[in-house]
Design a protein around this motif. Structure first.
Motif, PDB file in Angstrom:
ATOM      1  N   GLU A 189       9.214   7.576 -21.441  1.00  0.00           N
ATOM      2  CA  GLU A 189       9.839   8.562 -20.558  1.00  0.00           C
ATOM      3  C   GLU A 189       8.803   9.536 -20.009  1.00  0.00           C
ATOM      4  OE1 GLU A 189      13.436  11.910 -20.717  1.00  0.00           O
ATOM      5  OE2 GLU A 189      12.751  10.891 -22.542  1.00  0.00           O
ATOM      6  N   ASN A 190       8.882   9.816 -18.718  1.00  0.00           N
ATOM      7  CA  ASN A 190       7.994  10.771 -18.047  1.00  0.00           C
ATOM      8  C   ASN A 190       6.541  10.312 -17.991  1.00  0.00           C
ATOM      9  OD1 ASN A 190      10.037  12.709 -17.556  1.00  0.00           O
ATOM     10  ND2 ASN A 190       9.829  13.490 -19.651  1.00  0.00           N
ATOM     11  N   PHE A 191       6.288   9.002 -18.205  1.00  0.00           N
ATOM     12  CA  PHE A 191       4.897   8.535 -18.145  1.00  0.00           C
ATOM     13  C   PHE A 191       4.306   8.732 -16.757  1.00  0.00           C
ATOM     14  CE2 PHE A 191       1.624   5.369 -17.323  1.00  0.00           C
ATOM     15  CZ  PHE A 191       0.785   5.563 -18.421  1.00  0.00           C
ATOM     16  N   SER A 192       5.106   8.537 -15.730  1.00  0.00           N
ATOM     17  CA  SER A 192       4.617   8.675 -14.356  1.00  0.00           C
ATOM     18  C   SER A 192       4.096  10.091 -14.094  1.00  0.00           C
ATOM     19  CB  SER A 192       5.723   8.318 -13.360  1.00  0.00           C
ATOM     20  OG  SER A 192       5.275   8.428 -12.034  1.00  0.00           O
ATOM     21  N   SER A 193       4.854  11.092 -14.560  1.00  0.00           N
ATOM     22  CA  SER A 193       4.416  12.486 -14.388  1.00  0.00           C
ATOM     23  C   SER A 193       3.134  12.752 -15.174  1.00  0.00           C
ATOM     24  CB  SER A 193       5.518  13.440 -14.849  1.00  0.00           C
ATOM     25  OG  SER A 193       6.679  13.292 -14.066  1.00  0.00           O
ATOM     26  N   PHE A 194       3.078  12.197 -16.388  1.00  0.00           N
ATOM     27  CA  PHE A 194       1.885  12.364 -17.208  1.00  0.00           C
ATOM     28  C   PHE A 194       0.671  11.705 -16.549  1.00  0.00           C
ATOM     29  CE2 PHE A 194      -0.823  10.403 -20.558  1.00  0.00           C
ATOM     30  CZ  PHE A 194      -1.427  11.574 -21.008  1.00  0.00           C
ATOM     31  N   PHE A 218      -4.398  12.207 -13.750  1.00  0.00           N
ATOM     32  CA  PHE A 218      -5.232  11.839 -12.601  1.00  0.00           C
ATOM     33  C   PHE A 218      -5.806  13.093 -11.947  1.00  0.00           C
ATOM     34  CE2 PHE A 218      -5.847  10.982  -8.078  1.00  0.00           C
ATOM     35  CZ  PHE A 218      -6.596   9.808  -8.107  1.00  0.00           C
ATOM     36  N   ASN A 219      -4.955  14.093 -11.705  1.00  0.00           N
ATOM     37  CA  ASN A 219      -5.425  15.361 -11.139  1.00  0.00           C
ATOM     38  C   ASN A 219      -6.512  15.989 -12.008  1.00  0.00           C
ATOM     39  OD1 ASN A 219      -3.715  15.346  -8.900  1.00  0.00           O
ATOM     40  ND2 ASN A 219      -2.076  16.400  -9.980  1.00  0.00           N
ATOM     41  N   SER A 220      -6.266  16.007 -13.306  1.00  0.00           N
ATOM     42  CA  SER A 220      -7.209  16.630 -14.233  1.00  0.00           C
ATOM     43  C   SER A 220      -8.549  15.895 -14.243  1.00  0.00           C
ATOM     44  CB  SER A 220      -6.625  16.654 -15.652  1.00  0.00           C
ATOM     45  OG  SER A 220      -5.443  17.421 -15.696  1.00  0.00           O
ATOM     46  N   PHE A 221      -8.503  14.562 -14.235  1.00  0.00           N
ATOM     47  CA  PHE A 221      -9.730  13.774 -14.255  1.00  0.00           C
ATOM     48  C   PHE A 221     -10.547  13.976 -12.982  1.00  0.00           C
ATOM     49  CE2 PHE A 221      -9.453  10.175 -17.599  1.00  0.00           C
ATOM     50  CZ  PHE A 221      -8.993  11.086 -18.542  1.00  0.00           C
ATOM     51  N   VAL A 222      -9.878  13.980 -11.838  1.00  0.00           N
ATOM     52  CA  VAL A 222     -10.592  14.179 -10.567  1.00  0.00           C
ATOM     53  C   VAL A 222     -11.307  15.526 -10.580  1.00  0.00           C
ATOM     54  CG1 VAL A 222     -10.325  14.560  -8.091  1.00  0.00           C
ATOM     55  CG2 VAL A 222      -9.128  12.657  -9.188  1.00  0.00           C
ATOM     56  N   LYS A 223     -10.593  16.569 -10.969  1.00  0.00           N
ATOM     57  CA  LYS A 223     -11.196  17.907 -10.992  1.00  0.00           C
ATOM     58  C   LYS A 223     -12.339  17.987 -11.994  1.00  0.00           C
ATOM     59  CE  LYS A 223      -7.218  20.045 -11.584  1.00  0.00           C
ATOM     60  NZ  LYS A 223      -6.239  21.141 -11.778  1.00  0.00           N
ATOM     61  N   LEU A 224     -12.131  17.428 -13.172  1.00  0.00           N
ATOM     62  CA  LEU A 224     -13.145  17.497 -14.216  1.00  0.00           C
ATOM     63  C   LEU A 224     -14.401  16.717 -13.832  1.00  0.00           C
ATOM     64  CD1 LEU A 224     -13.884  18.363 -17.127  1.00  0.00           C
ATOM     65  CD2 LEU A 224     -12.915  16.179 -17.888  1.00  0.00           C
ATOM     66  N   ILE A 225     -14.219  15.474 -13.400  1.00  0.00           N
ATOM     67  CA  ILE A 225     -15.360  14.599 -13.132  1.00  0.00           C
ATOM     68  C   ILE A 225     -16.165  15.064 -11.931  1.00  0.00           C
ATOM     69  CG2 ILE A 225     -15.997  12.259 -12.405  1.00  0.00           C
ATOM     70  CD1 ILE A 225     -13.588  11.307 -14.151  1.00  0.00           C
ATOM     71  N   PHE A 226     -15.488  15.372 -10.830  1.00  0.00           N
ATOM     72  CA  PHE A 226     -16.234  15.699  -9.619  1.00  0.00           C
ATOM     73  C   PHE A 226     -16.773  17.124  -9.619  1.00  0.00           C
ATOM     74  CE2 PHE A 226     -14.054  11.863  -8.294  1.00  0.00           C
ATOM     75  CZ  PHE A 226     -15.076  11.195  -7.633  1.00  0.00           C
ATOM     76  N   PHE A 257       2.571   6.919  -9.371  1.00  0.00           N
ATOM     77  CA  PHE A 257       2.300   8.331  -9.141  1.00  0.00           C
ATOM     78  C   PHE A 257       3.601   9.091  -8.912  1.00  0.00           C
ATOM     79  CE2 PHE A 257      -1.861   6.609  -8.086  1.00  0.00           C
ATOM     80  CZ  PHE A 257      -2.719   7.566  -8.577  1.00  0.00           C
ATOM     81  N   ALA A 258       3.713  10.217  -9.593  1.00  0.00           N
ATOM     82  CA  ALA A 258       4.819  11.135  -9.307  1.00  0.00           C
ATOM     83  C   ALA A 258       4.326  12.146  -8.267  1.00  0.00           C
ATOM     84  CB  ALA A 258       5.246  11.851 -10.589  1.00  0.00           C
ATOM     85  N   LYS A 259       5.232  12.973  -7.774  1.00  0.00           N
ATOM     86  CA  LYS A 259       4.819  14.015  -6.839  1.00  0.00           C
ATOM     87  C   LYS A 259       3.962  15.049  -7.574  1.00  0.00           C
ATOM     88  CE  LYS A 259       8.880  13.605  -3.840  1.00  0.00           C
ATOM     89  NZ  LYS A 259      10.064  14.315  -3.262  1.00  0.00           N
ATOM     90  N   GLY A 260       3.033  15.637  -6.831  1.00  0.00           N
ATOM     91  CA  GLY A 260       2.240  16.695  -7.438  1.00  0.00           C
ATOM     92  C   GLY A 260       0.741  16.467  -7.421  1.00  0.00           C
ATOM     93  N   LEU A 261       0.239  15.600  -6.521  1.00  0.00           N
ATOM     94  CA  LEU A 261      -1.204  15.429  -6.406  1.00  0.00           C
ATOM     95  C   LEU A 261      -1.832  16.729  -5.898  1.00  0.00           C
ATOM     96  CD1 LEU A 261      -1.537  11.823  -4.916  1.00  0.00           C
ATOM     97  CD2 LEU A 261      -2.210  12.591  -7.195  1.00  0.00           C
ATOM     98  N   ASP A 262      -2.948  17.126  -6.499  1.00  0.00           N
ATOM     99  CA  ASP A 262      -3.561  18.421  -6.218  1.00  0.00           C
ATOM    100  C   ASP A 262      -4.558  18.301  -5.066  1.00  0.00           C
ATOM    101  OD1 ASP A 262      -4.517  20.965  -6.292  1.00  0.00           O
ATOM    102  OD2 ASP A 262      -5.185  20.921  -8.375  1.00  0.00           O
ATOM    103  N   TYR A 263      -4.034  18.191  -3.838  1.00  0.00           N
ATOM    104  CA  TYR A 263      -4.891  17.969  -2.669  1.00  0.00           C
ATOM    105  C   TYR A 263      -5.820  19.146  -2.403  1.00  0.00           C
ATOM    106  CZ  TYR A 263      -1.813  14.024  -1.611  1.00  0.00           C
ATOM    107  OH  TYR A 263      -1.114  12.850  -1.674  1.00  0.00           O
ATOM    108  N   LYS A 264      -5.378  20.375  -2.664  1.00  0.00           N
ATOM    109  CA  LYS A 264      -6.216  21.547  -2.405  1.00  0.00           C
ATOM    110  C   LYS A 264      -7.498  21.502  -3.237  1.00  0.00           C
ATOM    111  CE  LYS A 264      -2.460  24.694  -1.103  1.00  0.00           C
ATOM    112  NZ  LYS A 264      -1.755  25.967  -1.436  1.00  0.00           N
ATOM    113  N   SER A 265      -7.369  21.151  -4.504  1.00  0.00           N
ATOM    114  CA  SER A 265      -8.553  21.059  -5.362  1.00  0.00           C
ATOM    115  C   SER A 265      -9.462  19.919  -4.916  1.00  0.00           C
ATOM    116  CB  SER A 265      -8.129  20.836  -6.816  1.00  0.00           C
ATOM    117  OG  SER A 265      -7.441  21.963  -7.319  1.00  0.00           O
ATOM    118  N   PHE A 266      -8.854  18.796  -4.474  1.00  0.00           N
ATOM    119  CA  PHE A 266      -9.648  17.663  -4.021  1.00  0.00           C
ATOM    120  C   PHE A 266     -10.501  18.051  -2.809  1.00  0.00           C
ATOM    121  CE2 PHE A 266      -6.017  14.659  -5.560  1.00  0.00           C
ATOM    122  CZ  PHE A 266      -6.278  15.050  -6.874  1.00  0.00           C
TER     123      PHE A 266
END
Length: 477
Positions: free
Chosen positions: A285-290, A295-303, A411-420
């Protein structure tokens, strides 16, 4: 972050695993980076290029001779609670491992009759040892013996670095020092791990089962061509460089890649932990949101880490490598950025592993391979080493984009485009300062990029400290 129990337990598992794998993998690579000055000062670019070529070719050979059996064992053992099933899986794994060693050794000597292979015996043992090493790492992880995994890797690194220094400085060895250091350190890792894990207790030829073997192969066989295409996407460049530009040029390129290689090892600990979580928790349950949140956290952390590291490389690289290898300096920041794109494509690929759809990984790898091979072959004469950089960036970008398209339903809604967008702008600015700025400007940018990276990853940092604090309390009580 959501307050759901599923989200909390998955996140805790992911962060715990990341910290464990960081100590076992990434920290050891960071230590070895500090010895780059010593190694590059005593080994010629041609020798270093040959060693890199051996490593590159072994990365292609090993998936075929081992049938990617380690991935199948990891997948099925991690999901199994039945001891007899584990005996079946492990017996098949050990049998395949034995045959793979025999094939590698015989194959190396057969090839040496047709073309000269310097130190053929050591090369054969080196490739065979790495094949067994990869299998044993997955065996330990499949049994959830992560602390032993960490301890074994730390022991392996200490032995490797000690032997490397002694063999190079005292016995004046070149390529032989690198090969022997790897061989003996891997042997110690396997012996230590077996003494602690006692995985051989699962070896029982009575449990060899053709039906189970076929089931394992249905999972792992698609991963073999995937590994080959992945090799054609990333590693074939070293072979092309050696053939077209020379072994010494490949040595320069290899040193430039050491910095991105360390980042890859650091980020691989996130992907290993994510692989554990994706396989265990997919479908919950809720795996998509997780998944989206991670994904958002990894993109921000790695880049954001790449932004910091690009500037750090500018500051420290002249002190970390011998002047003989200074031609590698312009390539380092691009290879760092490419490693970040590659890491994210690997992150998305674990969704297909969790779903058992390994064919998706193969399909996307084909797209990436085509992009890399076409660009490198068509431009190597005109662009030189830059052809490999352009080809790698195009290939990893294609991999990431196609895998995101295939996994878009996850993917659920909530991709962090501003941080990207912010991170992308900082990457471009950092590249400009790397080539156009002076030491003072880069030091200022280094401080700014650290500050921004902390702000972007504040939640991740808080979670890490929360886990560490809880562990400290447990120890004190």
């Amino acid at each position: 972050m959501s307050n759901s129990s599923t989200m909390n337990s998955s996140t805790k598992k992911l962060l715990n695993g990341s910290m464990i794998y960081f100590v076992g993998n990434a920290l050891t690579q960071l230590i070895s980076l500090l010895l780059m000055r010593f190694v590059t000062g005593n080994i010629t670019p041609a020798e270093y290029g040959f060693f890199n070529l051996v490593t590159t070719v072994s990365n292609l050979v090993i998936p075929f001779v081992t049938l990617q059996i380690a991935d199948a064992v990891f997948k099925f053992v991690l999901k199994s609670n039945d001891e007899n099933e584990k005996k079946c899986y492990f017996t098949i794994c050990y049998t395949v491992a034995l045959f793979s060693v025999v094939i590698i050794v015989i194959g190396t000597f057969v090839i040496s009759f047709f073309t000269e292979i310097p130190n053929a015996s050591l090369v054969a043992i080196y490739v065979a040892s790495y094949a067994v090493f990869g299998i044993y790492q997955k065996i330990i992880r499949s049994l959830n013996k992560n602390k032993i995994y960490v301890q074994g890797n730390l022991i392996k690194t200490v032995i490797f670095l000690t032997l490397e220094i002694l063999l190079i400085s005292m016995l004046d060895m070149g390529i032989e020092a690198l090969l022997l250091s790897h061989i003996f350190s891997i042997a110690f890792f396997i012996v230590y791990s077996e003494l602690r894990v006692k995985a051989l207790k699962y070896l029982n030829f009575k449990f060899l089962n053709v039906s189970v073997f076929k089931t394992m192969m249905r999972f792992s066989i698609p991963l073999i061509p995937n590994a080959a295409f992945w090799w054609l996407t990333s590693s074939v460049n070293n072979v092309v460089i050696s053939a077209k530009l020379g072994m010494d040029v490949n040595g320069i390129y290899s040193v430039a890649g050491r910095f991105s290689g360390v980042l890859t090892m650091v980020t691989s600990v996130l992907n290993m932990s994510w692989q554990d979580t994706a396989i265990a928790d997919y479908g919950s349950e809720n795996f998509s949101s997780f998944f989206t949140h991670t994904f958002n956290s990894f993109v921000k952390l790695i880049f954001s880490a790449i932004v910091v590291l690009n500037t750090a490389v500018y500051i420290v690289i002249p002190y970390l490598i011998d002047p003989t290898y200074y031609d590698a300096i312009p390539f380092a920041p691009f290879l760092l950025t490419i490693s970040g794109v590659s890491t994210m494509s690997g992150f998305v690929a674990q969704i297909f592993t969790g779903k058992g759809e390994t064919g998706r990984i193969l399909t996307t790898s084909i797209f990436g391979m085509i992009a890399n091979v076409v660009i490198v072959i068509c431009t190597i004469k005109s662009l030189g080493l830059w052809a490999a950089v352009v080809g790698s960036f195009a290939a990893d970008s294609v991999l990431l984009i196609t895998r995101i398209i295939y996994a878009r339903k996850e993917f659920a809604k909530g991709l962090d485009y501003k941080s990207f967008v912010l991170i992308s702008g900082m990457l471009v600015a950092g590249m400009v300062l790397y080539f156009k700025g002076n030491m003072l400007v880069n030091l200022i940018w280094f401080a700014i990029s650290i500050f921004v990276a902390i702000l972007l990853n504040l939640e991740f940092i808080k979670n890490i400290f929360t886990i560490l604090f809880r562990r400290k309390n447990k120890v004190n009580t």
